[in-house]
Design a protein around this motif. Structure first.
Motif, mmCIF file in Angstrom:
data_model
loop_
_atom_site.group_PDB
_atom_site.id
_atom_site.type_symbol
_atom_site.label_atom_id
_atom_site.label_comp_id
_atom_site.label_asym_id
_atom_site.label_seq_id
_atom_site.Cartn_x
_atom_site.Cartn_y
_atom_site.Cartn_z
ATOM 1 N N LEU A 124 -7.632 -0.370 4.249
ATOM 2 C CA LEU A 124 -7.140 1.002 4.269
ATOM 3 C C LEU A 124 -6.456 1.299 5.596
ATOM 4 C CD1 LEU A 124 -7.149 3.603 2.521
ATOM 5 C CD2 LEU A 124 -9.268 4.234 3.654
ATOM 6 N N ARG A 125 -7.061 0.862 6.686
ATOM 7 C CA ARG A 125 -6.473 1.104 8.006
ATOM 8 C C ARG A 125 -5.156 0.351 8.166
ATOM 9 N NH1 ARG A 125 -7.953 3.763 11.954
ATOM 10 N NH2 ARG A 125 -10.088 4.042 11.180
ATOM 11 N N ALA A 126 -5.064 -0.813 7.532
ATOM 12 C CA ALA A 126 -3.838 -1.610 7.622
ATOM 13 C C ALA A 126 -2.732 -1.092 6.711
ATOM 14 C CB ALA A 126 -4.147 -3.067 7.278
ATOM 15 N N GLY A 127 -3.039 -0.078 5.898
ATOM 16 C CA GLY A 127 -2.034 0.468 4.995
ATOM 17 C C GLY A 127 -1.899 -0.294 3.703
ATOM 18 N N GLU A 128 -2.818 -1.235 3.426
ATOM 19 C CA GLU A 128 -2.755 -1.999 2.191
ATOM 20 C C GLU A 128 -3.358 -1.233 1.016
ATOM 21 O OE1 GLU A 128 -4.829 -5.510 3.225
ATOM 22 O OE2 GLU A 128 -3.298 -6.186 4.643
ATOM 23 N N ASP A 180 -4.135 2.848 -0.438
ATOM 24 C CA ASP A 180 -3.814 4.264 -0.276
ATOM 25 C C ASP A 180 -5.046 5.143 -0.354
ATOM 26 O OD1 ASP A 180 -0.901 4.084 -0.112
ATOM 27 O OD2 ASP A 180 -1.029 3.359 -2.175
ATOM 28 N N ALA A 181 -6.127 4.611 -0.956
ATOM 29 C CA ALA A 181 -7.341 5.410 -1.104
ATOM 30 C C ALA A 181 -8.513 4.484 -1.353
ATOM 31 C CB ALA A 181 -7.197 6.406 -2.254
ATOM 32 N N ALA A 182 -9.692 4.944 -0.939
ATOM 33 C CA ALA A 182 -10.920 4.201 -1.201
ATOM 34 C C ALA A 182 -12.105 5.127 -0.995
ATOM 35 C CB ALA A 182 -11.039 2.988 -0.269
ATOM 36 N N VAL A 183 -13.214 4.770 -1.642
ATOM 37 C CA VAL A 183 -14.495 5.415 -1.351
ATOM 38 C C VAL A 183 -15.198 4.542 -0.327
ATOM 39 C CG1 VAL A 183 -16.665 6.268 -2.291
ATOM 40 C CG2 VAL A 183 -14.617 6.269 -3.709
ATOM 41 N N GLY A 205 0.836 -1.179 0.000
ATOM 42 C CA GLY A 205 0.000 0.000 0.000
ATOM 43 C C GLY A 205 0.870 1.227 0.000
ATOM 44 N N ALA A 206 0.488 2.254 0.762
ATOM 45 C CA ALA A 206 1.249 3.487 0.815
ATOM 46 C C ALA A 206 2.653 3.214 1.303
ATOM 47 C CB ALA A 206 0.546 4.477 1.737
ATOM 48 N N GLY A 207 3.594 3.983 0.807
ATOM 49 C CA GLY A 207 4.971 3.837 1.275
ATOM 50 C C GLY A 207 5.915 3.395 0.187
ATOM 51 N N ASP A 208 5.407 2.826 -0.931
ATOM 52 C CA ASP A 208 6.291 2.502 -2.044
ATOM 53 C C ASP A 208 5.923 3.418 -3.208
ATOM 54 O OD1 ASP A 208 3.959 1.435 -3.039
ATOM 55 O OD2 ASP A 208 4.500 -0.642 -2.642
ATOM 56 N N ASP A 209 6.351 3.074 -4.415
ATOM 57 C CA ASP A 209 6.093 3.964 -5.551
ATOM 58 C C ASP A 209 4.771 3.655 -6.234
ATOM 59 O OD1 ASP A 209 6.689 1.545 -6.688
ATOM 60 O OD2 ASP A 209 8.111 2.333 -8.150
ATOM 61 N N THR A 210 3.909 2.883 -5.573
ATOM 62 C CA THR A 210 2.641 2.459 -6.143
ATOM 63 C C THR A 210 1.483 3.019 -5.336
ATOM 64 O OG1 THR A 210 3.624 0.402 -6.961
ATOM 65 C CG2 THR A 210 1.238 0.453 -6.743
ATOM 66 N N PHE A 211 0.490 3.545 -6.042
ATOM 67 C CA PHE A 211 -0.710 4.072 -5.393
ATOM 68 C C PHE A 211 -1.816 3.056 -5.581
ATOM 69 C CE2 PHE A 211 -4.417 6.789 -4.869
ATOM 70 C CZ PHE A 211 -4.040 7.622 -3.824
ATOM 71 N N VAL A 212 -2.372 2.523 -4.474
ATOM 72 C CA VAL A 212 -3.359 1.457 -4.524
ATOM 73 C C VAL A 212 -4.734 2.018 -4.176
ATOM 74 C CG1 VAL A 212 -3.998 -0.847 -3.718
ATOM 75 C CG2 VAL A 212 -1.581 -0.183 -3.808
ATOM 76 N N VAL A 213 -5.671 1.889 -5.118
ATOM 77 C CA VAL A 213 -7.027 2.376 -4.934
ATOM 78 C C VAL A 213 -7.946 1.182 -4.705
ATOM 79 C CG1 VAL A 213 -8.947 3.636 -5.984
ATOM 80 C CG2 VAL A 213 -6.578 4.333 -6.460
ATOM 81 N N VAL A 239 -0.155 2.672 -10.616
ATOM 82 C CA VAL A 239 -1.454 2.645 -9.962
ATOM 83 C C VAL A 239 -1.978 1.215 -9.979
ATOM 84 C CG1 VAL A 239 -3.862 3.409 -10.086
ATOM 85 C CG2 VAL A 239 -2.015 5.024 -10.565
ATOM 86 N N VAL A 240 -2.481 0.771 -8.838
ATOM 87 C CA VAL A 240 -3.141 -0.527 -8.736
ATOM 88 C C VAL A 240 -4.595 -0.283 -8.364
ATOM 89 C CG1 VAL A 240 -3.293 -2.709 -7.481
ATOM 90 C CG2 VAL A 240 -1.058 -1.779 -8.073
ATOM 91 N N LEU A 241 -5.504 -0.860 -9.132
ATOM 92 C CA LEU A 241 -6.927 -0.812 -8.832
ATOM 93 C C LEU A 241 -7.294 -2.147 -8.203
ATOM 94 C CD1 LEU A 241 -8.093 0.716 -12.240
ATOM 95 C CD2 LEU A 241 -7.357 1.924 -10.173
#
Length: 514
Positions: A225-229, A231-234, A30-38, A210-212
């Motif tokens: 999301l809380r676990a950091g896996e 980076d964003a969600a609705v 999740g957050a923290g590398d060069d990938t943004f996970v939605v 970007v990972v969907l």
């Protein structure tokens, strides 16, 4: 309307959703590398614009001739400027931007635009959005940079329809576009991976990968999301509440034209009785739903056109009035039985109200409807099911559905209420058939006179309200939870589908803050 699995009702089409597990998408953090996970609530059926993917813009893979600014205004994308429209409204001409290339390096030409629209209109392709483009008679490409649309009749919203993504000629199945991100891979039930297009005509995206990630269950997305896996969600408002004020997290509340309501099958004995439907409409406490279920993140809904648009007709609003609902049922011959449920001609005032099992917000709405309806003698049985079970039951059972668009009243409403679409999947699933409504819909899309169109859609709202085709419950505020700080995030009024549209439609313009 983007084609997500069950997107027409989730918000638009078929196939089962596969719930994402509680681990990060395989191979990605999740957050923290060069990938943004939605984290997405629904998996796509297709990534082909021709087959219905992101026709209103919002794709990160494809560009349309035009795109939308956050304020919903049109802006040029693959076109170098706004189109020229002939005096009779039947010829619309675009000039293409110079120097645009597809992800494989092939230059964009007018032949690609013609191919995209010709393929969409081909009956053999059976595109689910073909009806949205029925006004097109012919697409011409007189030279490499000029595209000319010849329309069968004037169609006022046509320039808005040109947000449809353009595909490479003869490359329908290759997922090759001109957008800010390139398609890398799709793992069904897990994720789609995209990489930044360094040669993008609008500038290379700052977020390189970007990972969907697909996670249909609201609680699963919140946990990941809380676990950091992610980076964003609705998230539903209640699920998002726990992130408010958390360090390193921003919660965005974005207004929308996205409604939730009760879709009724109109040819069934109970839900086909307008008195039943109208009584439910009077009995449901919309304000309580907004205050409790949505935690204030929304507003009451009374019809299919958002009060956030200039097309809204306020006379469709009604007070919460259970007493009036009871009188209405009495007058219609629905008398209270010994068990507190009304009966007419030996039939109980009872029906099933389905909702997708993983959608906590729709579940709460269904339970609230059941509670309010019981107070006036109507038994509503909520049923949480997966989409494979829901779809075949729509002709007989009511459903908590979602739709809505802020763009133009022709959008969504034509397919939802025109009799030509009766029973076509998530289009007009209640099988509504009103010749006057058909006439108004045709008049609204066929006129270029704004006053004529306004009058048509005003009357449409009044008739749909009178017939209680749906019981509209709430308009949502879309709540986004994003880890990290980014410049370039610009909220606007959103349509029903968000996924990689909505706040994420300009993800390629975001830059890490600081």
């Amino acid at each position: 309307m983007r084609v997500l699995k069950r997107a027409a009702a989730a918000g638009l089409v078929a196939a089962a959703l596969i719930a994402g597990g509680c681990a990060a998408p395989s191979g990605e953090g999740g957050a923290g590398d060069d990938t943004f996970v939605v984290g997405l609530s629904s998996e796509y059926d297709t990534l082909s614009p021709v087959l219905g993917f992101a026709p209103d813009g919002g794709s990160l893979i494809y560009d349309g001739l035009m795109s939308r600014a956050p304020d919903l205004s049109l802006r040029p994308a693959l076109a170098e400027s706004a189109p020229r429209v002939s005096a009779d409204g039947k010829t619309v001409t675009f000039r293409l931007r110079q120097g645009v290339r597809f992800h494989d390096g092939t230059p964009l030409t007018s032949a690609d635009v013609k191919y995209t629209y010709d393929t969409l209109l081909d009956e053999a392709v059976a595109s689910p959005i073909r009806g949205d483009f029925a006004a097109i008679d012919e697409v011409r490409a007189p030279d490499a940079r000029t595209v000319e649309f010849r329309l069968r009749h004037a169609y006022a919203p046509f320039p808005q329809r040109t947000t449809l993504g353009i595909v490479k000629k003869d490359g329908l199945k290759q997922n090759i576009g001109t957008g800010p991100y390139r398609f890398e891979s799709w793992t069904p039930g897990d994720k789609i991976m995209l990489s930044g297009n360094a040669d993008y005509w609008g500038g290379a995206p700052a977020i390189d990968r970007v990972v969907l990630a697909f996670a249909p269950d609201d609680n699963v997305r919140a946990t990941r999301l809380r676990a950091g896996e992610l980076d964003a969600a609705v998230l539903p408002p209640k699920a998002a509440a726990g992130f408010r004020g958390e360090r390193g997290v921003t919660v965005y509340d974005v207004p929308s034209a996205d409604y939730r309501g009760i879709m009724y099958p109109l040819d069934q004995p109970v839900t086909g009785d307008r008195a039943i439907r109208e009584a439910v409409g009077l009995a449901v406490d919309r304000r309580a739903m907004v205050d409790t279920i949505l935690a204030g993140a929304g507003e009451p809904a009374y019809g299919p056109i958002s009060p956030r648009t200039p097309w809204y007709e306020p006379s469709v609003e009604r007070a919460h009035d259970p007493a009036a609902a009871g009188r209405l049922l009495d007058q219609a011959g629905w008398t209270l039985g010994d068990d507190g449920i009304r009966v007419k001609d030996g039939r109980r005032a009872a029906f099933t109200l389905m909702y997708p099992a993983g959608d906590s917000l729709r579940k709460e709405l269904a339970l609230a409807v059941a509670s309010d309806a019981k107070k006036i003698g109507i038994a509503v049985e909520p049923a949480g099911l997966d989409w494979d079970a829901i779809e075949p039951r729509m002709p007989k059972d009511a459903l908590i559905m979602g739709y809505g668009s802020p763009y133009d009243p022709d959008y969504v409403n034509y397919e939802m209420f025109h009799s030509a679409f009766k029973g076509q999947g998530f289009f007009n699933p209640g099988r509504y058939d009103n010749p006057k409504v058909d006439e108004l819909l045709e008049r609204g899309r066929g006129s270029v006179d704004e006053a004529t169109r306004k009058a048509a859609y005003t009357e449409l709202q009044k008739i749909v309200h009178r017939d209680e085709v749906w019981t509209y419950l709430v308009y949502l505020t879309h709540v986004y939870v994003i880890r990290g700080a980014y410049d370039g995030i610009t909220p606007g009024v959103e349509a029903h589908e968000h996924a990689t549209g909505g706040l994420f439609r300009d993800l390629h313009t975001w830059k890490p803050a600081g």
